[in-house]
Each structure stands twice: as structure tokens, then as C-alpha cells.
Design a protein around this motif. Sequence first.
Motif, PDB file in Angstrom:
ATOM      1  N   GLN A 109      38.709  45.899  29.862  1.00 36.63           N
ATOM      2  CA  GLN A 109      38.563  45.241  31.123  1.00 36.63           C
ATOM      3  C   GLN A 109      37.275  44.229  31.144  1.00 36.63           C
ATOM      4  OE1 GLN A 109      38.122  47.895  34.294  1.00 36.63           O
ATOM      5  NE2 GLN A 109      39.773  49.206  33.574  1.00 36.63           N
ATOM      6  N   LYS A 110      36.149  44.466  30.526  1.00 37.41           N
ATOM      7  CA  LYS A 110      35.248  43.518  30.314  1.00 37.41           C
ATOM      8  C   LYS A 110      35.759  42.017  29.468  1.00 37.41           C
ATOM      9  CE  LYS A 110      30.548  43.799  28.683  1.00 37.41           C
ATOM     10  NZ  LYS A 110      29.589  44.315  27.931  1.00 37.41           N
ATOM     11  N   ILE A 111      36.595  42.414  28.423  1.00 39.16           N
ATOM     12  CA  ILE A 111      36.966  41.208  27.900  1.00 39.16           C
ATOM     13  C   ILE A 111      37.788  40.314  28.947  1.00 39.16           C
ATOM     14  CG2 ILE A 111      38.472  40.335  26.227  1.00 39.16           C
ATOM     15  CD1 ILE A 111      37.883  42.635  24.391  1.00 39.16           C
ATOM     16  N   ILE A 112      38.596  40.849  29.655  1.00 39.49           N
ATOM     17  CA  ILE A 112      39.404  40.135  30.491  1.00 39.49           C
ATOM     18  C   ILE A 112      38.839  39.645  31.721  1.00 39.49           C
ATOM     19  CG2 ILE A 112      41.490  40.378  32.165  1.00 39.49           C
ATOM     20  CD1 ILE A 112      42.627  42.412  30.313  1.00 39.49           C
ATOM     21  N   LEU A 113      37.677  40.284  32.257  1.00 41.45           N
ATOM     22  CA  LEU A 113      37.046  39.797  33.360  1.00 41.45           C
ATOM     23  C   LEU A 113      36.114  38.748  33.069  1.00 41.45           C
ATOM     24  CD1 LEU A 113      36.136  43.294  35.329  1.00 41.45           C
ATOM     25  CD2 LEU A 113      37.392  41.371  36.120  1.00 41.45           C
ATOM     26  N   GLN A 114      35.470  38.770  32.029  1.00 36.27           N
ATOM     27  CA  GLN A 114      34.550  38.067  31.438  1.00 36.27           C
ATOM     28  C   GLN A 114      35.305  36.679  31.140  1.00 36.27           C
ATOM     29  OE1 GLN A 114      31.477  38.564  31.632  1.00 36.27           O
ATOM     30  NE2 GLN A 114      30.957  36.533  30.882  1.00 36.27           N
ATOM     31  N   GLU A 115      36.370  36.706  30.525  1.00 37.06           N
ATOM     32  CA  GLU A 115      37.085  35.420  30.120  1.00 37.06           C
ATOM     33  C   GLU A 115      37.660  34.982  31.507  1.00 37.06           C
ATOM     34  OE1 GLU A 115      37.513  34.408  27.017  1.00 37.06           O
ATOM     35  OE2 GLU A 115      38.135  32.781  28.195  1.00 37.06           O
ATOM     36  N   GLN A 116      37.911  35.750  32.566  1.00 40.91           N
ATOM     37  CA  GLN A 116      38.532  34.982  33.588  1.00 40.91           C
ATOM     38  C   GLN A 116      37.150  34.604  34.517  1.00 40.91           C
ATOM     39  OE1 GLN A 116      40.414  38.203  35.478  1.00 40.91           O
ATOM     40  NE2 GLN A 116      42.517  37.229  35.003  1.00 40.91           N
ATOM     41  N   GLU A 155      34.435  33.190  33.198  1.00 42.48           N
ATOM     42  CA  GLU A 155      34.022  31.896  32.481  1.00 42.48           C
ATOM     43  C   GLU A 155      34.964  30.928  32.784  1.00 42.48           C
ATOM     44  OE1 GLU A 155      32.336  32.271  28.451  1.00 42.48           O
ATOM     45  OE2 GLU A 155      31.003  33.834  29.064  1.00 42.48           O
ATOM     46  N   GLN A 156      36.353  31.155  32.892  1.00 45.06           N
ATOM     47  CA  GLN A 156      37.125  30.103  33.281  1.00 45.06           C
ATOM     48  C   GLN A 156      37.122  29.403  34.716  1.00 45.06           C
ATOM     49  OE1 GLN A 156      38.143  28.523  30.611  1.00 45.06           O
ATOM     50  NE2 GLN A 156      37.421  30.209  29.332  1.00 45.06           N
ATOM     51  N   LYS A 157      36.566  30.526  35.667  1.00 42.52           N
ATOM     52  CA  LYS A 157      36.667  30.316  36.931  1.00 42.52           C
ATOM     53  C   LYS A 157      38.024  29.870  37.390  1.00 42.52           C
ATOM     54  CE  LYS A 157      31.882  28.117  37.282  1.00 42.52           C
ATOM     55  NZ  LYS A 157      31.309  28.979  36.011  1.00 42.52           N
ATOM     56  N   VAL A 158      39.059  30.825  37.071  1.00 42.31           N
ATOM     57  CA  VAL A 158      40.500  30.462  37.426  1.00 42.31           C
ATOM     58  C   VAL A 158      40.703  30.939  38.767  1.00 42.31           C
ATOM     59  CG1 VAL A 158      42.822  31.154  37.016  1.00 42.31           C
ATOM     60  CG2 VAL A 158      41.221  30.901  34.814  1.00 42.31           C
ATOM     61  N   THR A 159      40.229  32.308  39.080  1.00 42.63           N
ATOM     62  CA  THR A 159      40.306  32.820  40.668  1.00 42.63           C
ATOM     63  C   THR A 159      39.126  33.518  40.926  1.00 42.63           C
ATOM     64  OG1 THR A 159      41.241  34.965  39.860  1.00 42.63           O
ATOM     65  CG2 THR A 159      42.639  33.164  40.356  1.00 42.63           C
ATOM     66  N   PRO A 160      38.914  33.649  42.229  1.00 42.55           N
ATOM     67  CA  PRO A 160      37.666  34.444  42.659  1.00 42.55           C
ATOM     68  C   PRO A 160      37.608  35.809  42.072  1.00 42.55           C
ATOM     69  CG  PRO A 160      38.676  33.223  44.424  1.00 42.55           C
ATOM     70  CD  PRO A 160      39.551  33.022  43.278  1.00 42.55           C
ATOM     71  N   LEU A 161      36.603  36.187  41.361  1.00 42.31           N
ATOM     72  CA  LEU A 161      36.415  37.350  40.729  1.00 42.31           C
ATOM     73  C   LEU A 161      36.446  38.806  41.681  1.00 42.31           C
ATOM     74  CD1 LEU A 161      33.661  37.279  38.181  1.00 42.31           C
ATOM     75  CD2 LEU A 161      36.091  37.960  37.864  1.00 42.31           C
ATOM     76  N   ARG A 162      36.233  38.607  43.110  1.00 42.51           N
ATOM     77  CA  ARG A 162      36.296  39.591  44.066  1.00 42.51           C
ATOM     78  C   ARG A 162      37.976  40.174  44.267  1.00 42.51           C
ATOM     79  NH1 ARG A 162      33.089  40.987  48.077  1.00 42.51           N
ATOM     80  NH2 ARG A 162      31.909  39.126  48.318  1.00 42.51           N
ATOM     81  N   ARG A 163      38.739  39.193  44.109  1.00 41.30           N
ATOM     82  CA  ARG A 163      40.191  39.519  43.811  1.00 41.30           C
ATOM     83  C   ARG A 163      40.605  40.354  42.665  1.00 41.30           C
ATOM     84  NH1 ARG A 163      41.688  34.868  46.115  1.00 41.30           N
ATOM     85  NH2 ARG A 163      42.949  34.095  44.724  1.00 41.30           N
ATOM     86  N   ASN A 164      40.106  39.523  41.589  1.00 36.11           N
ATOM     87  CA  ASN A 164      40.546  39.970  40.055  1.00 36.11           C
ATOM     88  C   ASN A 164      40.200  41.503  39.857  1.00 36.11           C
ATOM     89  OD1 ASN A 164      41.425  37.599  39.494  1.00 36.11           O
ATOM     90  ND2 ASN A 164      40.019  37.105  38.212  1.00 36.11           N
ATOM     91  N   TRP A 165      38.952  41.882  40.209  1.00 35.75           N
ATOM     92  CA  TRP A 165      38.504  43.203  39.780  1.00 35.75           C
ATOM     93  C   TRP A 165      39.130  44.271  40.527  1.00 35.75           C
ATOM     94  CZ3 TRP A 165      36.770  47.142  42.743  1.00 35.75           C
ATOM     95  CH2 TRP A 165      35.941  46.752  43.971  1.00 35.75           C
ATOM     96  N   ILE A 166      39.767  43.899  41.855  1.00 35.76           N
ATOM     97  CA  ILE A 166      40.313  44.951  42.470  1.00 35.76           C
ATOM     98  C   ILE A 166      41.637  45.053  41.903  1.00 35.76           C
ATOM     99  CG2 ILE A 166      41.725  45.247  44.774  1.00 35.76           C
ATOM    100  CD1 ILE A 166      39.531  43.552  46.075  1.00 35.76           C
TER     101      ILE A 166
END
Lengths: 228, 202
Positions: A60-67, A69-80
Motif C-alpha cells: 500500500q505504501k508503494i502504491i500510495l507513495q507512487e501516486q 509523487e505523481q500527484k495524479v489524484t488527491p490522496l484523500r480519495r485514494n487512501w479510502i
Amino acid sequence: MKDNSIYNEQIDRFLKGQMSTEEEQQFKTEIGQNPELKQQVREHLYLIRGIKQVKSQEEQKIILQEQHEQKVTPLRRNWIKITSIAASITFIMVLSGIEGSRLYYRHEIRQYAYNASVGVMSDFAASSRGTIDEETKVHLTDLFTNAQEGKDLAETIDELSRLYVLTKDEFVDIEDDCAYQIGWFLAVSYINDGDYEKALEIINNIESEYPDNEDIKSIQKQLVEFLK
Amino acid sequence: MKLNSIHSITSSELNAFFEENRQRTLCYLESRFPVLQEDDIEDIFQDSSITLFLKIQNNELLDLTSSLYTFFLSICINIARNKVNRSHPTYLLSDNITDSDFEPIRNDKLEELENLVGYEIAEEQTDQEYLNWIEQQVREGVRQMKPPCNQILWSFYWDGLSHRTIADMFGMKSEDVSKTQANRCKHKFSDFIKKVIASYER
């Protein structure tokens, strides 16, 4: 008495669905009658759970960190969404009032809270860059880690409770994201401490401010069911 | 986009993931697709890395139900198949060549066993603080596992790979070697758990 390696193989075959129905029945009967096998199964399950928790957290850390760093989508939605990876491993409903089931269900709530906390922690790491001073960030990270791991719970709960009260004070300037995370990890601390009523009270407060948050809704539902 | 250029824009975590899994992936692809040359295998690894990177960027991994490595390996297998079909059209590639490589743990069976034996590590131990502590120690024990135990046990239980596949990936002589080593590692872990339980002070 069978060799442990034979038991290991049987346990693995069962877990991978490689036994026939008859074999499964015989195996389950043997577990009930053989304390040594039962203990070996328990240890096996602990190993598997440990591996799943650790690897799930790493990935999860790998995926979250990658996302992030790429600033693809707001993290607040992603981690959910991403915590559903971990949630899919563990969620089960209470079936009866038997202590064994309640014990198992307590474990499920704790495991869900642990796994979901990975995303909250990553979100905090990302959102706190440049918004809070380094000393505060380190202090909060330590508190959140202790809450997630169930370490030094008395002190962690005291400190998070103090901070949580401050988040309600309109004259104290705490960033919204920190306020959310302080509340979340206070609830997780209570869960790890076995105070489910208090955890639910905190979760209900957070839910009123973040009604669309799926993890909050999920853990609220689990706590409500457990406390029935 | 070449892998070298990816390194400069991917996170250190994703780069580490590729590096850690590179050798075993190359060994696996060589064994399953012997008609491909070494350069082809390298290209497949690079193309798969790019594909994984792009899928993460596009939020396609939000509902991942396998391990990240299993997902990545599936990408490698698909790209390898396409390459074989394109470059060696007369080569007979079996459709199920990789079927026996994946043997995931079934969550329903896991739950069934957990319900059967109970969650507590020992019959009389139901104290929550104790259980929390045990779980922490178990996680720490898993994190501190060294090769070959971490390679074999994580591949078997998290990636859901068969012992035959693990043997091919890590250059073991046979799947029996992987099984024997796995049993040794589990025995070590069992000793570790017993020490942890014995060391708990109330």
C-alpha cells in the motif's frame, strides 16, 4: 505422532483448497482431537496473518507513495479506496454471542483498524508537508504509530485525547487534515485498548464531519454490531 | 519510455520493488518461455515495469485482490506470450503453461480454520493487551525474516506461488527443496513464537 512437516503440508493443502471434501472433514476432526496439531495450526495462522499485514502495509505504501509523487489524484480519495485491499482480507460479521466469536470479531475490528490506518498515515505524511513544523509532525507520527501498533496505549490515549479536545477549539489553529487523523488514531487507540464504546463515540463524531468516508462508515458499522 | 528514464520519475519504493524482484522474474520467464532470448526477457521485464508504473498512475490498482508482485508477474506473462506469438508463430505455446504457478491461499479456508482453532495463541490466553502484543511481535518477526525464509514464505503465502515456481525463481534444484526449506523456516518461526509467548510479562 506425525512429523510436523506432514502437518504443515496438510495445513497448506487445506488453505489452498486442495483437499477433497472427505479429506477436509478428516483433517478438521483431527484438529479437534489433537492439541499438538491445533497449536501448530494456530502458529501457522499467526505466521500467515503476520505476513499479510506486513506485506499489505508495504505494498500500500508503494502504491500510495507512487501516486502521491505523481500527484495524479488527491490522496484523500485514494487512501479510502486503497484500504479496501486490506479490508477485503479481513471483514466478517458477528454470528453469535459465543466468546470465541466475539474474540474473533474483536480481532477483525482491530485488524481492519490497523490496515486502514496505513492509508491515514500516508495521507498525513503527504498533507502535512509544509503545513506543520517538523517537531510537531514527528510527535504526531510517533503518536499515530503507537496508536496503530497498540503501544504505550495509556500515554498515547492521554495525549491524543488532549489534542482531540484542542481540535474542537475554534481558537486553536489545527489543520483540518491533522484534526481528522488525530480523531481517527484516537479511535484506533481505544479499539486496541479494548474500549469499544469510547472508540465508537469518537468515530460517531468524526462521521458527522466526514459522512462520505467509507472507512469511517465501515468501522462504525463493525463497532455498532459488536456492541449490540 | 525506457526503464532508465522511469527510475528518475518513479518513487524510491517502486524502484526498490523492481530491483528486489528483478532476478526472480527473469529466472521465471526464462524457465517458462525457453524460446525467448536473454534480451527478449530483459525487454519484457522493462515493458512490464513501465506498464505497472502507468497502471498505478492511472489508479488501476485501487481494487487489487492479489499481491503487487503477482499482478506484476501476470503482466510479464501476458507480454511474454504476445512476444512468443509474434516472434515465433510456429512455436507451440501451451495455454496453461503458467496455470500451476499460482496457488493462492483461500480467504474462506483461512476463516474456516481461524473459526475452528480460535484466535488466541493458547487456549487460556484471551487478554486483549496480550493479543495486541503478540501480534506486534509476530509482525516484527516477519519483518526481520532473512533469505531464504522471507523469499520462500512470502512467495508462498503472500504471492500465492507454488513450490515448483518458487524453486524455479530462486534457482533451487526441485520443488521438494523449496518445501523442505519452507518447513525449516516455519519451524524457526514456531520457536520464535514460543520464545515470544514465554517472554511476555504481565
